[in-house]
Design a protein around this motif. Structure first.
Motif, PDB file in Angstrom:
ATOM      1  N   SER A   1       0.816  -1.220   0.000  1.00 56.47           N
ATOM      2  CA  SER A   1       0.000   0.000   0.000  1.00 56.47           C
ATOM      3  C   SER A   1       0.848   1.269   0.000  1.00 56.47           C
ATOM      4  CB  SER A   1      -0.931   0.010   1.215  1.00 56.47           C
ATOM      5  OG  SER A   1      -0.174   0.000   2.418  1.00 56.47           O
TER       6      SER A   1
ATOM      7  N   THR B   1       2.217   4.235  -3.577  1.00 59.62           N
ATOM      8  CA  THR B   1       1.007   5.016  -3.853  1.00 59.62           C
ATOM      9  C   THR B   1       0.880   5.476  -5.301  1.00 59.62           C
ATOM     10  OG1 THR B   1       2.169   7.006  -3.084  1.00 59.62           O
ATOM     11  CG2 THR B   1       0.810   5.811  -1.478  1.00 59.62           C
TER      12      THR B   1
ATOM     13  N   SER C   1      -5.530   1.319  -0.414  1.00 60.38           N
ATOM     14  CA  SER C   1      -4.829   2.610  -0.376  1.00 60.38           C
ATOM     15  C   SER C   1      -4.176   2.951  -1.710  1.00 60.38           C
ATOM     16  CB  SER C   1      -3.767   2.606   0.725  1.00 60.38           C
ATOM     17  OG  SER C   1      -4.345   2.406   1.996  1.00 60.38           O
TER      18      SER C   1
END
Length: 390
Positions: free
Chosen positions: A103, A106, A128
């Motif tokens: 996660s 990004t 995420s």
């Protein structure tokens, strides 16, 4: 200093700066940390010497160029070599869990771990990845439910977690994925009913699960782009209503091996429908003649249902039909002679019915027709039903 000397100095400075940038750390530290955690969650014994992960050597920067002997495959970086934007592993037999640390990447737009042996639950932290567009985890051993949080990934365009061991029901919030065009969760153990689907879908594949209930119009409302619907080998039931086949972009339908009991077909104003497979259900009544009104329909399978009555004459006059499977029903009357003319060009089967005049010399008539006793019973013992095993 002369103009020529100044020019050489500038060129040398530029070259040195470029080489220096190429040999020093460029990748964001949090991305490097995420990659290290990702690799650490994979069993070392499953990382063969020739695989991509064997070349993930963190003594060098993952995004630095040129990659002659480190990070030679499996990932790609942004143009400025600072962020990891894609992980596409080779099918090398990697085994282990998917680290929640993924996660931290990004800027990831593609995550493809297909055809390996990853296992365990999908981490909710994967939600995420707000920039992720393609998530492909096909042919692994992931288990547990599809995380509800995955429906918050607004950029997701393709989700393929087919051929795993997912269980539980589908999230009720799939419509929260406004850009999802392809959803393939086939060959899992998903249960429950079909929720309302994202209007952006063009391909829906949920083959070989344990989904049940009716196909409701409310679930397909607004699906003006869906071209492929693959829901075979589930436990759907009820009547397939005419609205389904009138979805404006629909081209291919496979609802075989379910428990549908009825079929309603209306004539379309226009349609791109090319192939329909409704075989191995429990449909009763007469075969709908209105299938012949779909201008592009070339493949139709209604095999192994419980249809009665004659084959619609319109079917034998439809030039677009190239594959027709009506075998395994209780159809009676004369088989349309046009199917057996030299110009027909239709393949498939009319066998295992109660037809008369189906020539044994034609492959269309294989297997042979049902015994007359079975046909008389199907029609309430009425002696007027004429059956031929020829």
């Amino acid at each position: 200093m002369s103009y020529f000397s100044l020019l050489l100095l500038l060129l040398f400075s530029f070259s040195f700066s470029f080489l220096s940038a190429a040999t020093h750390a460029l990748t964001l530290p949090s991305d490097v940390s995420a990659l290290q955690s990702f690799k650490a969650s994979i069993k070392p014994s499953s990382v063969s010497p020739w695989s991509c992960l064997a070349f993930w050597n963190f003594s060098t920067d993952p995004c630095s160029l040129p990659r002659r002997d480190h990070f030679t495959c499996g990932l790609s970086c942004s143009a400025d070599s600072t962020r990891v934007i894609s992980i596409t592993l080779d099918p090398a037999g990697y085994a282990g869990a998917l680290s929640p640390a993924i996660s931290k990447l990004t800027q990831l737009t593609v995550l493809d771990l297909s055809d390996n042996f990853f296992s365990g639950h999908l981490p909710t932290a994967i939600s995420s990845l707000s920039n992720l567009q393609i998530l492909t985890l096909r042919s692994n051993s992931f288990s547990g439910p599809l995380p509800q949080a995955i429906t918050t990934m607004k950029s997701l365009q393709s989700l393929d977690i087919s051929h795993n061991f997912l269980s539980g029901s589908l999230p009720k919030t799939l419509t929260s994925l406004p850009n999802l065009r392809r959803l393939d969760l086939s060959y899992n153990r998903i249960t429950g009913s079909l929720p309302k689907l994202p209007s952006s879908l063009s391909e829906l594949a949920l083959r070989s699960n344990s989904l049940s209930g009716y196909l409701l119009k409310s679930c397909f409302d607004g699906l003006t782009r869906v071209e492929v619907v693959e829901l075979s080998a589930n436990a759907f039931t009820g009547t397939l209503q005419s609205w389904f086949f009138l979805l404006p972009a629909l081209q291919q339908v496979n609802l075989a091996n379910n428990s549908f009991t009825g079929l309603e077909i209306s004539k379309p104003a226009a349609s791109d429908l090319v192939a329909v497979d409704l075989g191995f259900n429990r449909m009763k009544g007469y075969i709908p003649a209105n299938f012949s009104a779909f201008p592009l329909l070339s493949s139709l399978s209604l095999r192994y249902n419980q249809f009665h009555g004659p084959i619609p004459a319109e079917y034998s006059k439809k030039e677009s039909i190239k594959r027709l499977f009506l075998d395994g029903n209780f159809l009676n009357g004369k088989a349309p002679a046009a199917f057996f003319s030299g110009w027909s060009g239709v393949s498939g089967s009319l066998g295992d019915n109660c037809l008369q005049g189906c020539p044994a010399s034609s492959e269309l008539c294989l297997p042979s027709q049902k015994p007359s006793s079975v046909c008389r019973q199907a029609y309430g013992g009425k002696s007027k039903v004429i059956v031929s095993n020829s």
